[in-house]
Write a protein that holds these residues in place. Sequence first.
Motif, short mmCIF file in Angstrom:
data_model
loop_
_atom_site.label_atom_id
_atom_site.label_comp_id
_atom_site.label_asym_id
_atom_site.label_seq_id
_atom_site.Cartn_x
_atom_site.Cartn_y
_atom_site.Cartn_z
N THR A 1 27.23 -0.67 -41.47
CA THR A 1 27.25 -1.12 -42.94
C THR A 1 27.79 -2.68 -42.45
OG1 THR A 1 27.34 1.33 -43.42
CG2 THR A 1 28.43 0.06 -44.37
N PHE A 2 28.97 -3.12 -41.67
CA PHE A 2 29.77 -3.98 -42.69
C PHE A 2 28.27 -5.32 -41.78
CE2 PHE A 2 32.36 -7.51 -41.21
CZ PHE A 2 32.65 -7.89 -42.88
N LEU A 3 27.90 -4.94 -40.53
CA LEU A 3 27.23 -6.22 -39.60
C LEU A 3 25.99 -5.53 -40.17
CD1 LEU A 3 29.29 -6.92 -36.36
CD2 LEU A 3 29.50 -8.10 -38.25
N GLY A 4 25.55 -4.50 -39.48
CA GLY A 4 23.76 -4.90 -39.76
C GLY A 4 22.95 -4.49 -40.60
N ASP B 1 22.24 7.77 -41.37
CA ASP B 1 23.91 7.73 -40.14
C ASP B 1 24.10 6.47 -40.73
OD1 ASP B 1 26.49 7.58 -38.90
OD2 ASP B 1 25.24 7.66 -36.65
N THR B 2 24.59 6.42 -41.83
CA THR B 2 25.55 4.85 -42.81
C THR B 2 26.97 5.10 -42.10
OG1 THR B 2 23.67 5.17 -44.28
CG2 THR B 2 25.61 3.85 -45.10
N HIS B 3 26.85 3.98 -41.21
CA HIS B 3 28.88 4.19 -41.14
C HIS B 3 29.57 2.69 -41.12
CE1 HIS B 3 25.94 3.72 -37.66
NE2 HIS B 3 26.43 3.20 -37.14
N LEU B 4 30.89 2.89 -40.81
CA LEU B 4 31.67 2.05 -41.05
C LEU B 4 32.86 2.58 -40.16
CD1 LEU B 4 32.64 -0.94 -42.57
CD2 LEU B 4 34.10 0.79 -43.74
N TYR B 5 32.25 0.94 -38.93
CA TYR B 5 33.60 0.75 -38.03
C TYR B 5 34.32 1.08 -38.44
CZ TYR B 5 28.71 1.60 -34.32
OH TYR B 5 27.98 1.79 -34.10
N ILE C 1 36.98 -2.12 -40.78
CA ILE C 1 37.83 -1.23 -42.17
C ILE C 1 38.51 -2.30 -43.05
CG2 ILE C 1 39.54 -0.05 -42.93
CD1 ILE C 1 38.29 2.02 -41.52
N GLU C 2 38.97 -3.59 -41.73
CA GLU C 2 39.89 -4.74 -42.66
C GLU C 2 39.08 -5.56 -43.28
OE1 GLU C 2 43.01 -8.18 -41.25
OE2 GLU C 2 43.13 -6.31 -40.12
N GLN C 3 37.84 -6.11 -42.57
CA GLN C 3 37.27 -7.12 -42.98
C GLN C 3 36.44 -6.54 -44.06
OE1 GLN C 3 37.91 -5.76 -39.84
NE2 GLN C 3 37.40 -8.17 -37.78
N ALA D 1 33.57 -10.47 -37.57
CA ALA D 1 33.90 -8.74 -36.63
C ALA D 1 33.56 -8.82 -35.63
CB ALA D 1 33.83 -7.50 -38.52
N PRO D 2 34.03 -7.94 -34.74
CA PRO D 2 33.57 -7.83 -33.32
C PRO D 2 32.04 -6.65 -33.53
CG PRO D 2 35.26 -6.44 -33.58
CD PRO D 2 34.85 -7.44 -34.75
N ILE D 3 31.26 -7.09 -32.68
CA ILE D 3 30.41 -6.11 -32.49
C ILE D 3 31.22 -4.95 -31.78
CG2 ILE D 3 28.07 -5.10 -31.23
CD1 ILE D 3 27.45 -8.52 -31.53
N SER D 4 31.05 -2.89 -32.39
CA SER D 4 31.53 -1.86 -31.36
C SER D 4 30.17 -1.86 -30.99
CB SER D 4 31.27 -1.11 -32.99
OG SER D 4 32.42 -1.66 -33.69
N ASN D 5 30.71 -0.97 -29.78
CA ASN D 5 29.81 -0.31 -28.73
C ASN D 5 30.28 1.08 -28.82
OD1 ASN D 5 32.19 -1.09 -27.21
ND2 ASN D 5 31.10 -2.49 -26.29
#
Length: 101
Positions: free
Chosen positions: A9-12, A44-48, A52-54, A97-101
Amino acid sequence: MWNQRSVDTFLGLPFNIASYGMLLSLLADEVNMIPEELIGNLGDTHLYSNHIEQAGRQLQNEPKPHLPKLKLTNVDILNGEFDYEILHYHSHDKISAPISN
């Protein structure tokens, strides 16, 4: 309408919305129609957890009074060529925000 199996949700999602909005505008221009609605069917809509802070900072931003406008010219969709200009675009400050993996 586009279907998407999974979305960050935040980056993509902002990139996806912009990309499909551009595609909708190009297709509408090609057939002399006006684009009206862009509908996303998101699975699957998600926020890593490390976004959350960003996301909280982004939610504190006041909406801009006017939406930007997309101006297309020299559209040759079959050859993947077109020119565009984004009018009246005013952004808030960048939120990294960092990319999550």
